[in-house]
Design an enzyme around this catalytic site. Sequence first.
Site, PDB file in Angstrom:
ATOM      1  CE1 TYR A 152      -2.359   3.392   2.329  1.00 14.78           C
ATOM      2  CE2 TYR A 152      -3.644   2.608   0.474  1.00 14.78           C
ATOM      3  CZ  TYR A 152      -3.392   3.573   1.441  1.00 14.78           C
ATOM      4  OH  TYR A 152      -4.169   4.702   1.493  1.00 14.78           O
ATOM      5  CG  ASP A 247       5.861   3.769   0.430  1.00  9.38           C
ATOM      6  OD1 ASP A 247       4.670   3.535   0.155  1.00  9.38           O
ATOM      7  OD2 ASP A 247       6.208   4.484   1.391  1.00  9.38           O
ATOM      8  CE  LYS A 275       2.439   5.235   7.655  1.00 10.32           C
ATOM      9  NZ  LYS A 275       1.050   5.258   8.134  1.00 10.32           N
TER      10      LYS A 275
HETATM   11  P1  KE4 Z   1      -0.669   8.737   3.963  1.00 12.81           P
HETATM   12  O1  KE4 Z   1      -1.199   9.346   2.691  1.00 12.81           O
HETATM   13  O2  KE4 Z   1      -1.762   7.968   4.739  1.00 12.81           O
HETATM   14  O3  KE4 Z   1       0.093   9.718   4.835  1.00 12.81           O
HETATM   15  O4  KE4 Z   1       0.432   7.642   3.574  1.00 12.81           O
HETATM   16  C1  KE4 Z   1       0.085   6.615   2.687  1.00 12.81           C
HETATM   17  C2  KE4 Z   1       1.056   5.474   2.874  1.00 12.81           C
HETATM   18  C3  KE4 Z   1       2.080   5.309   1.967  1.00 12.81           C
HETATM   19  N1  KE4 Z   1       2.983   4.317   2.096  1.00 12.81           N
HETATM   20  C4  KE4 Z   1       2.914   3.446   3.136  1.00 12.81           C
HETATM   21  C5  KE4 Z   1       3.925   2.356   3.244  1.00 12.81           C
HETATM   22  C6  KE4 Z   1       1.881   3.570   4.093  1.00 12.81           C
HETATM   23  O5  KE4 Z   1       1.813   2.682   5.126  1.00 12.81           O
HETATM   24  C7  KE4 Z   1       0.934   4.599   3.969  1.00 12.81           C
HETATM   25  C8  KE4 Z   1      -0.218   4.759   4.936  1.00 12.81           C
HETATM   26  N2  KE4 Z   1      -0.358   3.731   5.911  1.00 12.81           N
HETATM   27  C9  KE4 Z   1      -1.701   3.526   6.419  1.00 12.81           C
HETATM   28  C10 KE4 Z   1      -1.737   2.343   7.371  1.00 12.81           C
HETATM   29  N3  KE4 Z   1      -0.918   1.281   7.084  1.00 12.81           N
HETATM   30  C11 KE4 Z   1      -2.218   4.753   7.079  1.00 12.81           C
HETATM   31  C12 KE4 Z   1      -3.448   4.547   7.918  1.00 12.81           C
HETATM   32  C13 KE4 Z   1      -4.701   4.929   7.195  1.00 12.81           C
HETATM   33  O6  KE4 Z   1      -4.780   4.749   5.958  1.00 12.81           O
HETATM   34  O7  KE4 Z   1      -5.608   5.424   7.899  1.00 12.81           O
END
Ligand code: KE4
Length: 440
Positions: A152, A247, A275
């Site tokens: 993801y 990523d 994060k």
């Molecule tokens: P954001 O757009 O949510 O800041 O980041 C996306 C993203 C990109 N790459 C990785 C490896 C990620 O884990 C994420 C976002 N992670 C999720 C949970 N695994 C965020 C939680 C959510 O979607 O509410």
Amino acid sequence: MNNSDGRAGPRSLELFATASRVIPGGVNSPVRAFSSVGGKPPFIRSAQGATLTTEDGVTLIDYVGTWGPALLGHGHPAVVEAVCKAAQDGLSFGACTGAEGTFAERLCMIVPALRNGLVRLVNSGTEATMSALRVARGFTGRDKIIKADGGYHGHADMLLVAAGSGAATMGIPGSKGVPAGAVQDTLLVPYNDLEAVRECLHTHKNQVAAIILEPVAGNMGCVPPVAGYLEGLRQLCDRNGVVLIFDEVMTGFRISLGGAQAHYNVTPDMVCLGKIVGGGLPVGAYGGRRNIMQCVAPLGPVYQAGTLSGNPLGVAAGLATLDILEREKPYPQLATQTVKLVAGLGALAKRHGVPMSENHVASMFTGFFQAAKVCNYADARQSNLEAFACYHREMLARGIYLAPSQFEAGFVSVAHDDATIDRTLAAADGALKVVAQTIG
Ligand code: KE4
């Protein structure tokens, strides 16, 4: 409800009802709705160190860590102070600030892929990955991208693909609203399968712009790279003129100060951060080799922009976080506490006869409810999701707040001391006993 039962109490339920009238599903991000574990989410009033306090006045031990950013524990005083201080000078200028340059310099010193390179600040992990892929396409003049099934990378259209059958499949939309055209150039391969990547690059020779990968997968649950996988990807990308993008939104500053790339000593061409890089505020970043990033406007023809990019408060939180990480170097302690937790959970699962397969890297971990080792998304999906849901509910009822999905990673913070881990294991003893009775 006893005073450590974290399940949604009257106040949380009232707030959820209000939110559900005006926000889709009552949540601003789908996973927070607790859909796959049942029940309603507790609403959080505050957080400090390793704990959350709910609107019903219950204090929970937290292993979500706001999905990764809270490596230092919630509300670290030095980070809060830095943000409050920055706020005194104004919240956002939409103009250049000295702190942005300082922050970018620090990132370029710490993250191997950024050394002698360029980095651009954005506001989320999604923006970071979406932008990095656009730059890779602009730099190579190629359209196709490869991602791992179960990886993801945020919710940009081209990345919302569902896996078809077979080893390397053409992406099919993984969400309504994503046009087939948006994912026609997205190719999927199983994680940890180098041969599938080799085959895919051969089939689509000279058409692939980039491979984007979580160097330690966290969004299928925690799944480490098998020996040689990252090195093999590096070689395949070099041989085929493909941009290797790590990523590290989740793994950056989590696996080590320099991220997974430093831990495994494999340097990608580009890196995406999020994060922890913002210390809990909305900050993302992407960057890498200078000759690639020189494609980015205003230097080059690839457009990317953002009103709040480099925001003073986010930069202040990020800089304060990096200061603490470089000064205190908490990684050995984080690893020790995580090993203690995971070993304890494994022993308890064994004692109660509950099949559990644990993966962990540094302070990321997942207990998969199955006996087999989990090396990719297809393995992860063999887990007993009913058992996981039962475990989640029982742990919450005992004051432990876990990610409400089997396919998420758990996070240990600097604030998870021995007493916190011991309390968690005591709760897991009771929870796993109930799971054992449930699965029969
Ligand atoms: P954001 O757009 O949510 O800041 O980041 C996306 C993203 C990109 N790459 C990785 C490896 C990620 O884990 C994420 C976002 N992670 C999720 C949970 N695994 C965020 C939680 C959510 O979607 O509410």
